[in-house]
Every structure is written in C-alpha cells, then in structure tokens.
Design a protein around this motif. Sequence first.
Motif, PDB file in Angstrom:
ATOM      1  N   ARG A  28     -45.873 113.250  90.360  1.00  0.00           N
ATOM      2  CA  ARG A  28     -46.688 112.672  89.284  1.00  0.00           C
ATOM      3  C   ARG A  28     -46.491 113.393  87.951  1.00  0.00           C
ATOM      4  N   ALA A  30     -45.330 114.303  84.507  1.00  0.00           N
ATOM      5  CA  ALA A  30     -44.688 113.621  83.373  1.00  0.00           C
ATOM      6  C   ALA A  30     -44.095 114.713  82.484  1.00  0.00           C
ATOM      7  N   ASP A  32     -42.577 114.821  79.605  1.00  0.00           N
ATOM      8  CA  ASP A  32     -42.860 114.852  78.168  1.00  0.00           C
ATOM      9  C   ASP A  32     -44.292 115.256  77.877  1.00  0.00           C
ATOM     10  N   THR A  33     -45.249 114.665  78.563  1.00  0.00           N
ATOM     11  CA  THR A  33     -46.647 114.969  78.251  1.00  0.00           C
ATOM     12  C   THR A  33     -47.159 116.227  78.943  1.00  0.00           C
ATOM     13  N   LYS A  64     -35.634 106.682  80.749  1.00  0.00           N
ATOM     14  CA  LYS A  64     -36.488 105.667  81.367  1.00  0.00           C
ATOM     15  C   LYS A  64     -37.532 106.257  82.314  1.00  0.00           C
ATOM     16  N   ALA A  65     -37.204 107.376  82.932  1.00  0.00           N
ATOM     17  CA  ALA A  65     -38.085 107.955  83.944  1.00  0.00           C
ATOM     18  C   ALA A  65     -39.367 108.487  83.314  1.00  0.00           C
ATOM     19  N   GLU A  66     -40.490 107.925  83.717  1.00  0.00           N
ATOM     20  CA  GLU A  66     -41.789 108.324  83.169  1.00  0.00           C
ATOM     21  C   GLU A  66     -42.357 109.552  83.871  1.00  0.00           C
ATOM     22  N   THR A  67     -42.043 109.699  85.154  1.00  0.00           N
ATOM     23  CA  THR A  67     -42.514 110.841  85.934  1.00  0.00           C
ATOM     24  C   THR A  67     -41.365 111.352  86.797  1.00  0.00           C
ATOM     25  N   HIS A  70     -40.652 108.812  89.439  1.00  0.00           N
ATOM     26  CA  HIS A  70     -39.892 107.678  88.911  1.00  0.00           C
ATOM     27  C   HIS A  70     -38.418 108.058  88.800  1.00  0.00           C
TER      28      HIS A  70
END
Length: 86
Positions: A28, A30, A32-33, A64-67, A70
Amino acid sequence: MTREELSSIVRTKVAEVVGVELDEITERTALDTDYGVDSLELLEIGARVEKAVNVRIGVGDLIKAETVGHAVDLLAERLLVAGPAA
C-alpha cells in the motif's frame, strides 16, 4: 517467479533506494506521497528491479504505478508477456 517473490524483490529495492527498513514498505506504500520519491529515485528503483528480474521496465510503467502493489501487478503482467528469461 511467484507474485510473492516479485513483491519481495520490489519492496527490497524500494527500501534500499529510499533508505528505510524493508518492513516499512508495504504493497500500500505510495512512493510519491509516503516517501517523496522523485523521478531520479524512481528510475533507480526501476533499474534495480530490472536487474533483479531480468526484464525491461518502461518509464511509463514506473510512472503509472500508484503504489508498490500496483507496481508489482504491472511487473507481473510484463513478466507474463515477456515469458521466462533465457
């Protein structure tokens, strides 16, 4: 290679680049964040994963991968298309 093995590789490479313990990186996470991973760090993660699994990862897939989960799913799809390494 199982999805679990692939997940372990991706999580390990992310932890190495980000500089945290492996148990801090989950599916889970992410990048970037949660960790402020920039484009250069993302490319470094991609290069390390490519080397570990011997398959080319496109920049578009990385972005494209958000997590982490992903990213593992996208990589698993890429491995199915590429087939086993020679």
